[in-house]
Structures are given as structure tokens and as C-alpha cells.
Design a protein around this motif. Structure first.
Motif, PDB file in Angstrom:
ATOM      1  N   SER A 197       0.847  -1.185   0.000  1.00  0.00           N
ATOM      2  CA  SER A 197       0.000   0.000   0.000  1.00  0.00           C
ATOM      3  C   SER A 197       0.884   1.236   0.000  1.00  0.00           C
ATOM      4  N   ASN A 198       0.307   2.393  -0.285  1.00  0.00           N
ATOM      5  CA  ASN A 198       1.073   3.642  -0.222  1.00  0.00           C
ATOM      6  C   ASN A 198       1.667   3.847   1.160  1.00  0.00           C
ATOM      7  N   GLU A 199       0.900   3.522   2.207  1.00  0.00           N
ATOM      8  CA  GLU A 199       1.386   3.717   3.575  1.00  0.00           C
ATOM      9  C   GLU A 199       2.616   2.858   3.843  1.00  0.00           C
ATOM     10  N   GLU A 200       2.581   1.602   3.387  1.00  0.00           N
ATOM     11  CA  GLU A 200       3.727   0.716   3.599  1.00  0.00           C
ATOM     12  C   GLU A 200       4.936   1.181   2.795  1.00  0.00           C
ATOM     13  N   LEU A 201       4.707   1.635   1.576  1.00  0.00           N
ATOM     14  CA  LEU A 201       5.804   2.157   0.760  1.00  0.00           C
ATOM     15  C   LEU A 201       6.439   3.365   1.439  1.00  0.00           C
ATOM     16  N   LEU A 202       5.622   4.284   1.948  1.00  0.00           N
ATOM     17  CA  LEU A 202       6.148   5.482   2.598  1.00  0.00           C
ATOM     18  C   LEU A 202       6.920   5.128   3.864  1.00  0.00           C
ATOM     19  N   ASP A 203       6.458   4.117   4.583  1.00  0.00           N
ATOM     20  CA  ASP A 203       7.179   3.682   5.784  1.00  0.00           C
ATOM     21  C   ASP A 203       8.558   3.135   5.424  1.00  0.00           C
ATOM     22  N   LYS A 204       8.625   2.323   4.361  1.00  0.00           N
ATOM     23  CA  LYS A 204       9.916   1.788   3.919  1.00  0.00           C
ATOM     24  C   LYS A 204      10.845   2.915   3.484  1.00  0.00           C
ATOM     25  N   ALA A 205      10.287   3.864   2.728  1.00  0.00           N
ATOM     26  CA  ALA A 205      11.099   4.989   2.257  1.00  0.00           C
ATOM     27  C   ALA A 205      11.611   5.818   3.425  1.00  0.00           C
ATOM     28  N   LEU A 206      10.739   6.075   4.401  1.00  0.00           N
ATOM     29  CA  LEU A 206      11.143   6.900   5.536  1.00  0.00           C
ATOM     30  C   LEU A 206      12.274   6.247   6.315  1.00  0.00           C
ATOM     31  N   ASP A 207      12.219   4.930   6.492  1.00  0.00           N
ATOM     32  CA  ASP A 207      13.300   4.236   7.203  1.00  0.00           C
ATOM     33  C   ASP A 207      14.647   4.514   6.540  1.00  0.00           C
ATOM     34  N   LEU A 208      14.668   4.492   5.215  1.00  0.00           N
ATOM     35  CA  LEU A 208      15.924   4.749   4.503  1.00  0.00           C
ATOM     36  C   LEU A 208      16.335   6.212   4.602  1.00  0.00           C
ATOM     37  N   PHE A 209      15.378   7.121   4.455  1.00  0.00           N
ATOM     38  CA  PHE A 209      15.709   8.550   4.564  1.00  0.00           C
ATOM     39  C   PHE A 209      16.233   8.878   5.960  1.00  0.00           C
ATOM     40  N   LEU A 210      15.654   8.269   6.978  1.00  0.00           N
ATOM     41  CA  LEU A 210      16.106   8.509   8.342  1.00  0.00           C
ATOM     42  C   LEU A 210      17.512   7.951   8.557  1.00  0.00           C
ATOM     43  N   GLU A 211      17.781   6.823   7.934  1.00  0.00           N
ATOM     44  CA  GLU A 211      19.079   6.173   8.119  1.00  0.00           C
ATOM     45  C   GLU A 211      20.194   6.853   7.338  1.00  0.00           C
ATOM     46  N   LYS A 212      19.895   7.261   6.078  1.00  0.00           N
ATOM     47  CA  LYS A 212      20.953   7.736   5.198  1.00  0.00           C
ATOM     48  C   LYS A 212      20.792   9.178   4.740  1.00  0.00           C
ATOM     49  N   GLY A 213      19.686   9.832   5.138  1.00  0.00           N
ATOM     50  CA  GLY A 213      19.455  11.185   4.684  1.00  0.00           C
ATOM     51  C   GLY A 213      18.892  11.210   3.272  1.00  0.00           C
ATOM     52  N   PHE A 214      18.459  12.403   2.862  1.00  0.00           N
ATOM     53  CA  PHE A 214      17.859  12.529   1.532  1.00  0.00           C
ATOM     54  C   PHE A 214      18.881  12.243   0.431  1.00  0.00           C
ATOM     55  N   ALA A 215      20.058  12.876   0.525  1.00  0.00           N
ATOM     56  CA  ALA A 215      21.059  12.720  -0.538  1.00  0.00           C
ATOM     57  C   ALA A 215      21.565  11.289  -0.628  1.00  0.00           C
ATOM     58  N   GLY A 216      21.640  10.599   0.500  1.00  0.00           N
ATOM     59  CA  GLY A 216      22.201   9.254   0.507  1.00  0.00           C
ATOM     60  C   GLY A 216      21.213   8.157   0.183  1.00  0.00           C
ATOM     61  N   THR A 217      19.977   8.506  -0.083  1.00  0.00           N
ATOM     62  CA  THR A 217      18.938   7.512  -0.386  1.00  0.00           C
ATOM     63  C   THR A 217      18.555   7.615  -1.857  1.00  0.00           C
ATOM     64  N   SER A 218      18.553   6.509  -2.536  1.00  0.00           N
ATOM     65  CA  SER A 218      18.183   6.486  -3.959  1.00  0.00           C
ATOM     66  C   SER A 218      16.824   5.817  -4.132  1.00  0.00           C
ATOM     67  N   ILE A 219      16.186   6.117  -5.244  1.00  0.00           N
ATOM     68  CA  ILE A 219      14.935   5.440  -5.586  1.00  0.00           C
ATOM     69  C   ILE A 219      15.174   3.942  -5.726  1.00  0.00           C
ATOM     70  N   ASP A 220      16.325   3.563  -6.274  1.00  0.00           N
ATOM     71  CA  ASP A 220      16.652   2.146  -6.402  1.00  0.00           C
ATOM     72  C   ASP A 220      16.646   1.462  -5.040  1.00  0.00           C
ATOM     73  N   ALA A 221      17.225   2.123  -4.031  1.00  0.00           N
ATOM     74  CA  ALA A 221      17.269   1.538  -2.690  1.00  0.00           C
ATOM     75  C   ALA A 221      15.868   1.409  -2.103  1.00  0.00           C
ATOM     76  N   VAL A 222      15.034   2.424  -2.322  1.00  0.00           N
ATOM     77  CA  VAL A 222      13.655   2.365  -1.834  1.00  0.00           C
ATOM     78  C   VAL A 222      12.912   1.217  -2.499  1.00  0.00           C
ATOM     79  N   CYS A 223      13.089   1.074  -3.802  1.00  0.00           N
ATOM     80  CA  CYS A 223      12.408   0.002  -4.532  1.00  0.00           C
ATOM     81  C   CYS A 223      12.867  -1.368  -4.039  1.00  0.00           C
TER      82      CYS A 223
END
Length: 256
Positions: free
Chosen positions: A26-52
Motif C-alpha cells: 500500500s502507499n502507507e507501507e511504501l512510505l514507511d519503507k522509504a522513511l526508514d531509509l531517509f532517516l538512516e541515510k538522509g535525503f542525498a544518501g537515499t536512492s529510488i533504487d534503494a527504496v524500490c
């Protein structure tokens, strides 16, 4: 703009068999996964590939929903802020006939929320990214700070404005309350300072007493010196936080 979740990763021609795989998040689950990466690596250090990869989702599906990384980041951050914020109804439920007791209860909820693991992660992330994306800080204020300020201003009009609820400084008092009671711990925690529960409780009670008696001009003479010292410490803490923020801003501007 987010595209509503259809629950289907890929469209499949009629009569064709769909490949087995993971069900779409779901969108909510996708956003949760993305946020975990942004929190861990910051905006610049997170890629769409990593989120996917973390979401187990095709890149074209993520792009179809959010268009680019910045839009995805802001959507994930907004979702996290909305879940973390304390609803005004929760604050209103703390009200008693004693204003000081009410403010201690409200202050405790707000400070504990800021110092929670989720609160600290969000605080550090928004502080770091607001330099390059100031609209993030503005959205944080719109979603969380403004409703709390409006509620506190009404509370002060009720208790300090007399029968007519005429308290011209209600909005300024609300901002001062948040700065003094919540802002100090938040600023220090963002820079890594840890607080014992007893320290937090003592800070809240002293700060509420300082705020309340300062607003109502009824500070007992025997408390004036202690309250003045506490106010000085609070002002020094705010000044230090601002100086550190300015240093960070200058370092960011100097980066190639």
C-alpha cells in the motif's frame, strides 16, 4: 501528487497469467519503507533504487505514484509527522481547574513526544534537510505547531483573560510556552544530549512555574531569583542552538 494505490503492481492483459510474486505494498507501507531509509541515510544518501529494493517494488510503480525522489521524501515525511503529532483532543483531555497542573500535564505530553525515538529521528531529519528544503520546516509548523499554538492561546484566554476572555498577548504567550517548556529539551536533544526522566520532570515543572507567574505578574518574591536564573539558562540554550544551526547552514552553503 501521490497516485492512489490500486493494490496492483503491474497491469496484466486479459487472459494472460500474472507472474507469482509479492503482493503490492500500500502507499502507507511504501512510505514507511522509504522513511526508514531517509532517516538512516538522509535525503542525498537515499536512492529510488534503494527504496524500490527495500519495498520489493518495481521502479516504474514508485515513479508512477510519486514522480521523483523529492516528492516521495516529502510524502513520507508528512505521513510520519501526522502519525507522530499529538492531537489537540489529547491535550484538551489534560485540562483541570488548576491552570498550572494543566500546563504541567500538557508540557509532559509534548516533551515526552519530542524526546521519543520517533520524535528525535524526525527532529534530526527535518533539521538536516530544512536547509536545502525550507518548505519542510514550514509544513512541520503547519501540521503540528500551529494547531497546538491555537489551542494554547484559547486556553490562556480562558484562564487569564477574565470574564471577557480578553488576553491580547495570548498568541505570544502560547509561543513562549512552547519555546520555554518544549523548545529547550528539543534543541538539546537534537544535538545528542540525553535526559533522565527526573531531569525532564524537573525542567517541565520549573519552566511551567516560570512561564505562568511571569505571564500573570504574580511571582512570589522568594522565587524571583531562581526563576530569573532559569530564564537566563533557557535564553542561553536557545542562543547556543541558533548559533549551531547557523554553523551548519554555513557549512552546507560552502559544500561544492
Amino acid at each position: 501528487m501521490p497516485v492512489p494505490d490500486s493494490g496492483i503492481i503491474e497491469s496484466t492483459p486479459a487472459g494472460a497469467r500474472r507472474r507469482p510474486g509479492r503482493p503490492s505494498l500500500s502507499n502507507e507501507e511504501l512510505l514507511d519503507k522509504a522513511l526508514d531509509l531517509f532517516l538512516e541515510k538522509g535525503f542525498a544518501g537515499t536512492s529510488i533504487d534503494a527504496v524500490c529494493a527495500a519495498a520489493g517494488m518495481a521502479k516504474r510503480t514508485v515513479y508512477a505514484r510519486y514522480g521523483d525522489k523529492e516528492t516521495l521524501f516529502k510524502a513520507a515525511l508528512n505521513r510520519a509527522i501526522e502519525e507522530w503529532l499529538v492531537p489537540v483532543e489529547t491535550l484538551r483531555a489534560q485540562e483541570t481547574d488548576d491552570l498550572e497542573d494543566t500546563l504541567v500535564r500538557i508540557g509532559t505530553i509534548l516533551v515526552e513526544n519530542v524526546l521519543s525515538p520517533a520524535g528525535l529521528r524526525l527532529l534530526r531529519l527535518t533539521n538536516a534537510e530544512s536547509v536545502s528544503m525550507p518548505e519542510i520546516a514550514m509544513e512541520n509548523v503547519r501540521l503540528g505547531t500551529e494547531p497546538t499554538l491555537f489551542y494554547l492561546a484559547d486556553l490562556f484566554r480562558l484562564h487569564l483573560g477574565g470574564a471577557e476572555r480578553d488576553f491580547a498577548e495570548a498568541e505570544e504567550a502560547a509561543q513562549a510556552f512552547l519555546n520555554l517548556v518544549v523548545g529547550g529539551p528539543a534543541s538539546n536533544a537534537a544535538w545528542g544530549k540525553r535526559f533522565e526522566p527526573s531531569t525532564v520532570e524537573r525542567h517541565i515543572r520549573f519552566s511551567v512555574r516560570l512561564f505562568l507567574h511571569g505571564v500573570s505578574d504574580r511571582a512570589p518574591p522568594r522565587q524571583e531569583r531562581g526563576l530569573t536564573d532559569l530564564l537566563t539558562q533557557a535564553e542561553e540554550s536557545v542562543a547556543l542552538a541558533r548559533a549551531r544551526l547557523e554553523q551548519v547552514r554555513r557549512l552546507v552553503e560552502l559544500r561544492p
